[in-house]
Design an enzyme around this catalytic site. Sequence first.
Site, PDB file in Angstrom:
ATOM      1  N   ASP A  50      -9.476  -4.301  10.086  1.00  0.00           N
ATOM      2  CA  ASP A  50      -9.161  -2.871  10.089  1.00  0.00           C
ATOM      3  C   ASP A  50      -7.679  -2.715  10.376  1.00  0.00           C
ATOM      4  O   ASP A  50      -7.250  -2.746  11.522  1.00  0.00           O
ATOM      5  CB  ASP A  50      -9.998  -2.134  11.133  1.00  0.00           C
ATOM      6  N   GLU A  79      -3.883  -1.114  10.706  1.00  0.00           N
ATOM      7  CA  GLU A  79      -3.166   0.122  10.990  1.00  0.00           C
ATOM      8  C   GLU A  79      -1.854   0.038  10.219  1.00  0.00           C
ATOM      9  O   GLU A  79      -1.252  -1.040  10.106  1.00  0.00           O
ATOM     10  CB  GLU A  79      -2.896   0.287  12.489  1.00  0.00           C
ATOM     11  N   ASP A  91      -8.406  -0.748   3.217  1.00  0.00           N
ATOM     12  CA  ASP A  91      -7.657  -1.835   3.853  1.00  0.00           C
ATOM     13  C   ASP A  91      -7.291  -2.944   2.866  1.00  0.00           C
ATOM     14  O   ASP A  91      -6.117  -3.314   2.743  1.00  0.00           O
ATOM     15  CB  ASP A  91      -8.473  -2.426   5.016  1.00  0.00           C
ATOM     16  N   HIS A 114      -8.385   4.272  16.301  1.00  0.00           N
ATOM     17  CA  HIS A 114      -7.155   3.997  15.555  1.00  0.00           C
ATOM     18  C   HIS A 114      -6.335   2.877  16.181  1.00  0.00           C
ATOM     19  O   HIS A 114      -5.164   2.710  15.837  1.00  0.00           O
ATOM     20  CB  HIS A 114      -6.302   5.259  15.390  1.00  0.00           C
ATOM     21  N   ASP A 143     -11.034  -0.875  16.560  1.00  0.00           N
ATOM     22  CA  ASP A 143     -11.806  -0.435  15.395  1.00  0.00           C
ATOM     23  C   ASP A 143     -12.560  -1.604  14.767  1.00  0.00           C
ATOM     24  O   ASP A 143     -13.710  -1.462  14.335  1.00  0.00           O
ATOM     25  CB  ASP A 143     -10.884   0.204  14.356  1.00  0.00           C
TER      26      ASP A 143
END
Length: 274
Positions: A41, A43, A156, A213, A218
Amino acid sequence: MATKRLARRLGLIRRKSVTPASGNPGGSRLKQLYAYLIVVDFESTCWNDGKHHSSPEIIEFPAVLLNTATGEIESEFHAYVQPQEHPILSEFCTELTGIKQVQVDEGVPLKICLSQFCKWIHKLQQQQTISFAAGDSEPSTSEVKLCAFVTWSDWDLGVCLEYECRRKQLLKPVFLNSWIDLRATYRLFYKRKPKGLSGALQEVGIEFSGREHSGLDDSRNTALLAWKMIRDGCLMKITRSLNKVLFLCLCIYLYIYGTVIIKGSHQLKWEDWP
């Protein structure tokens, strides 16, 4: 109260009644195709100033290894990544992700991060004897333990990493071309449209743990949801493969421009791909 909160976090207490579409509320587990799932996941850089930023860059690269037989997270990878195109994080990005400027400044470029990630994968292949398959096949055996990647949506691996590697002309590991979209799998299995990862967890009675987040948090929570779905009887299958998409694009390209390629001097280049 603390005991009840812990039980809810582990999914032992449901807040809402969510029945699998298979009609199997008892949750008899199926033999999984994959002995391990690797949940990622990312960012990325982001803004809320109304301007269109079409080139998000990964700034946090996490991955967790989930054992589908035990539900245990057996290994983790985590790195902060230096953005090159937009090196200064927006205030909105910092507030949303909790990632500070100093953390990405002290991070590594994506090229090095991918190299470190591949070394982690290679170590797992040696220790857990895992193997990656392009699509679904027979369940894992004691000799070969199949592994698949899991994401919450296709963004992603299908958008963020894919296009950043194209822009920066980085060689992306081929094993990242196929994955399980857990959001789509959740929707199909429970016949419910989840309200984000946190909402999906709440619907099956699990409390989100950590900071939303945060890429690593996550990833851990997505793994927790995947394990809950497996216990409810969900068979995890590949939902997206870029290999198939690229092959289809090539066939279309050759169908349209085949005569030019054969008779002319035009060569198929990377930037010609959709």
